[in-house]
Design an enzyme around this catalytic site. Structure first.
Site, PDB file in Angstrom:
ATOM      1  N   ALA A  98     120.053  91.478  64.549  1.00  0.00           N
ATOM      2  CA  ALA A  98     119.772  92.872  64.899  1.00  0.00           C
ATOM      3  C   ALA A  98     120.351  93.788  63.836  1.00  0.00           C
ATOM      4  CB  ALA A  98     120.377  93.209  66.267  1.00  0.00           C
ATOM      5  N   ASP A  99     119.722  94.926  63.683  1.00  0.00           N
ATOM      6  CA  ASP A  99     120.245  95.933  62.761  1.00  0.00           C
ATOM      7  C   ASP A  99     119.845  97.310  63.269  1.00  0.00           C
ATOM      8  OD1 ASP A  99     121.593  96.183  59.976  1.00  0.00           O
ATOM      9  OD2 ASP A  99     119.961  97.657  59.953  1.00  0.00           O
ATOM     10  N   THR A 100     120.757  98.259  63.105  1.00  0.00           N
ATOM     11  CA  THR A 100     120.534  99.620  63.578  1.00  0.00           C
ATOM     12  C   THR A 100     120.733 100.607  62.429  1.00  0.00           C
ATOM     13  OG1 THR A 100     121.351  99.027  65.782  1.00  0.00           O
ATOM     14  CG2 THR A 100     121.289 101.376  65.251  1.00  0.00           C
ATOM     15  N   ALA A 160     116.203  97.158  65.195  1.00  0.00           N
ATOM     16  CA  ALA A 160     115.264  96.035  65.133  1.00  0.00           C
ATOM     17  C   ALA A 160     115.974  94.778  65.592  1.00  0.00           C
ATOM     18  CB  ALA A 160     114.762  95.849  63.701  1.00  0.00           C
TER      19      ALA A 160
END
Length: 196
Positions: free
Chosen positions: A72-74, A109
Site C-alpha cells: 500500500a502507498d498513500t 493504492a
C-alpha cells in the site's frame, strides 16, 4: 486463513488488518521511493505499492512458496503537486499551512499479489479532505505533537489533526493508509475469505 505478507511497516495498516482478524506478518523492502515525472501524479501511489510488493518477492528465497503479499502507498495531491511524508518539521508546517482552509485529495493504492496465480491486482481509493482555516499557532501546536512523522502530507486524520478537519468525502480508512472497503473487495475477488 492464510497469513498475508504486509509489505509495509506502518502501524496503522497493521492495526486495520488486526481489527479485521486477518493474520499477517510484516516484510518490508528498501525500495527507492522516487519516481519520474513520466508517471501521472494520481498513479504514483499504485506504482510505489507495486514496487513494494515486487521488492518483497525479490527479497525472499526463490524456493519459498508465497501465498499473498499486500502493498500500500498513500500520497496527497494538491494544486498540481504530490505530497509524501515530510522530512523535516519545517516541511510539515509548510504543508499544513498550505492545506489549511482548503481541500486536497488523499490517494491510497493497494496492490495484492496472489501466489497461486502469480498475478497482482490493485485498487485505488481517493478521498477529499478539507481543513478548516488555522492560525500559525494552531499549526505549530499540531506540529509540536510530533504526529506528522511518517505521515503523508504531514498529518494523521485519526489523531489530533481531526480537530482541524471539517469535511471528509470518501474513505476515512483510505486516508489512514489502508482503505477497508477496497481491501475486502480485492481479497474477495482473489478468493481470500475473511469470513471464515
Amino acid at each position: 486463513m492464510d497469513p498475508i505478507i504486509l509489505a509495509s511497516s506502518s502501524p496503522r495498516r497493521q492495526e486495520i488488518l488486526k481489527s479485521l482478524g486477518i493474520p499477517f506478518r510484516v516484510i518490508t523492502s528498501n525500495i527507492d521511493e522516487t519516481f519520474t515525472s513520466a508517471i501521472p501524479m494520481e498513479e504514483v501511489p499504485e506504482f510505489l505499492a507495486t514496487e513494494k510488493v515486487t521488492g518483497v518477492i525479490k527479497s525472499l528465497p526463490p524456493q519459498q512458496e508465497i501465498q499473498w503479499i499486500l502493498g500500500a502507498d498513500t500520497a496527497i495531491v494538491y494544486d498540481g503537486k504530490i505530497y509524501g511524508k515530510p522530512q523535516t518539521q519545517e516541511e510539515a508546517f509548510n504543508n499544513i499551512k498550505l492545506f489549511q482552509g482548503k481541500t486536497h485529495t488523499v490517494i491510497t493504492a493497494i496492490v495484492l499479489y496472489n501466489g497461486k496465480t502469480k498475478q497482482t491486482t490493485s485498487r485505488i481509493s481517493k478521498t477529499k479532505v478539507t481543513f478548516t482555516s488555522m492560525t500559525d499557532e494552531e499549526i505549530q501546536w499540531y506540529i509540536d505533537s510530533g504526529e506528522w512523522h511518517g505521515a503523508a502530507g504531514g498529518y494523521r486524520i485519526q489523531g489530533a489533526a481531526s480537530i482541524f478537519i471539517n469535511k471528509v468525502e470518501g474513505s476515512f480508512s483510505g486516508v489512514i493508509g489502508l482503505p477497508i472497503f477496497e481491501l475486502y473487495d480485492i481479497l474477495k475477488e482473489q478468493g481470500y475469505n475473511i469470513l471464515k
